[in-house]
Design an enzyme around this catalytic site. Structure first.
Site, PDB file in Angstrom:
ATOM      1  N   GLU A 246       0.817  -1.231   0.000  1.00  0.00           N
ATOM      2  CA  GLU A 246       0.000   0.000   0.000  1.00  0.00           C
ATOM      3  C   GLU A 246       0.840   1.265   0.000  1.00  0.00           C
ATOM      4  O   GLU A 246       0.520   2.224  -0.719  1.00  0.00           O
ATOM      5  CB  GLU A 246      -0.953  -0.009   1.194  1.00  0.00           C
TER       6      GLU A 246
ATOM      7  N   HIS B 138       7.823 -26.862   3.985  1.00  0.00           N
ATOM      8  CA  HIS B 138       7.108 -28.040   3.497  1.00  0.00           C
ATOM      9  C   HIS B 138       6.548 -27.832   2.093  1.00  0.00           C
ATOM     10  O   HIS B 138       5.806 -28.686   1.608  1.00  0.00           O
ATOM     11  CB  HIS B 138       5.991 -28.408   4.481  1.00  0.00           C
TER      12      HIS B 138
ATOM     13  N   LYS C  18     -13.489  -0.116  -5.472  1.00  0.00           N
ATOM     14  CA  LYS C  18     -14.685   0.205  -4.688  1.00  0.00           C
ATOM     15  C   LYS C  18     -15.755   0.862  -5.553  1.00  0.00           C
ATOM     16  O   LYS C  18     -16.954   0.589  -5.400  1.00  0.00           O
ATOM     17  CB  LYS C  18     -14.317   1.126  -3.518  1.00  0.00           C
TER      18      LYS C  18
END
Length: 346
Positions: free
Chosen positions: A231, A247, A341
């Site tokens: 950001e 893993h 948005k």
């Protein structure tokens, strides 16, 4: 470089405010009178939020990892887990008060008769809390949510502490932490190589940073660093935790090696790390040094776990600021989020 011109929205002062946010949060909670009078039947805690409003829950999860006696979870979604019921404390966190995912979860929590506390600066969430006569803890307005990590994380912690949901006495440690961070500000705010956050930014601003923490204490901080770099610095970044990356992800550093010179790795370390995870960090770094030359270790400092966690948070916030400055990018605007948005609102 003209820092004031680049940082025209003054993210620098937002980052500097973290020590004061910690002290203000103590004042806010000490003056607050809870409407919920009885928390004794709480057997689980759920933090609901997104982005900068959710990360505070992750930070608290690290802080209470050695003392919590009940399940604690953070969710970032529109729906609550099926296990949430009347004995669950749901803390809804939305800085703006208008986060649609959080509002959706609030409505579900009402239907399930959960105990609800809200942390917000206003908006629809505050109106909903007030309409149901629920606890609404207000924080100052007009800040980027990600710059309110002090308010959000400390208030979540103190809601749990003041109502005896976790067995911790944090006030002294919080004041000590605030004081230590204030002392660090003069160093971290300098555009000089003697400032370690500035120096690291200079070394990695043309790379894709990958941040690794240990699962119990620093994975939440790795997530915070990633979010701040994305950001504030407008750079793609990734994170994972030890031992999980051993893993699967460690094997990925093999093919497409033409890109490896564009990667940097940052290892976050705390002295409470499990000895096996400490060995895993060391051996993983050694193995990956065959492929990735830019590797860096950042170790926490401080007497208490709270102080060490916020030391690393502050370190990462300043790193993200200097990365933005090296890119001549204003850290504050988040244009792609705003664009998204607007599309969702149609």
């Amino acid at each position: 470089m003209d820092i004031e011109k680049i940082d025209s929205s003054n993210m620098l002062n937002q980052i500097k405010s973290l020590p004061n946010q910690i002290k203000e949060s103590i004042e806010i909670i000490n003056e607050y009178k809870f409407k919920i009078k009885d928390f004794k039947n709480i057997n689980s805690v759920l933090i609901v939020g997104m982005g900068g409003s959710a990360i505070g829950g992750d930070i608290v999860n690290s802080i209470i990892s050695d003392c919590s006696q009940i399940p604690f979870q953070v969710i970032r979604d529109y729906n609550l887990p099926n296990w949430v019921n009347e004995n669950t404390l749901v803390i809804c966190v939305s800085y703006s008060g208008n986060t649609e995912e959080t509002l959706s979860c609030f409505d579900e929590a009402i239907n399930r008769k959960s105990l609800i506390v809200g942390i917000t600066s206003g908006g629809i969430l505050q109106k909903k809390l007030n309409s149901y006569n629920l606890d609404s803890i207000l924080i100052p307005k007009d800040k980027p949510p990600r710059a309110c990590i002090g308010y959000i994380s400390i208030l979540i912690l103190l809601v749990l502490e003041k109502n005896n949901i976790v067995n911790i006495s944090s006030e002294k440690y919080l004041f000590d932490t605030s004081s230590k961070l204030e002392n660090l500000t003069n160093t971290f705010a300098k555009a000089e190589n003697s400032n370690p956050t500035f120096g690291l930014a200079k070394k990695i601003y043309k790379t894709i940073p990958i941040i690794y923490g240990d699962f119990r204490y620093t994975s939440s901080i790795a997530l915070r660093w990633r979010g701040q770099i994305e950001e504030n610095s407008k750079m793609i970044s990734f994170h994972n935790s030890i031992p999980e990356m051993n893993h699967n992800e460690i094997v990925g550093y093999e093919n497409n090696n033409d890109f490896f010179d564009k990667l940097s790795i940052i290892w976050l370390k705390d002295k409470k790390i499990n000895i096996r995870n400490l060995l895993r960090q060391k051996f993983s770094s050694d193995i990956l040094s065959e492929s990735i030359s830019k590797q860096f270790e950042i170790e926490s400092h401080g007497e208490s776990l709270i102080e060490r966690i916020f030391y690393l948070i502050y370190w990462g916030d300043w790193l993200s600021f200097w990365l933005a400055i090296f890119h001549k990018t204003n850290p504050s605007p988040v244009r792609k989020i705003e664009k998204l948005k607007k599309k969702l609102a149609r």
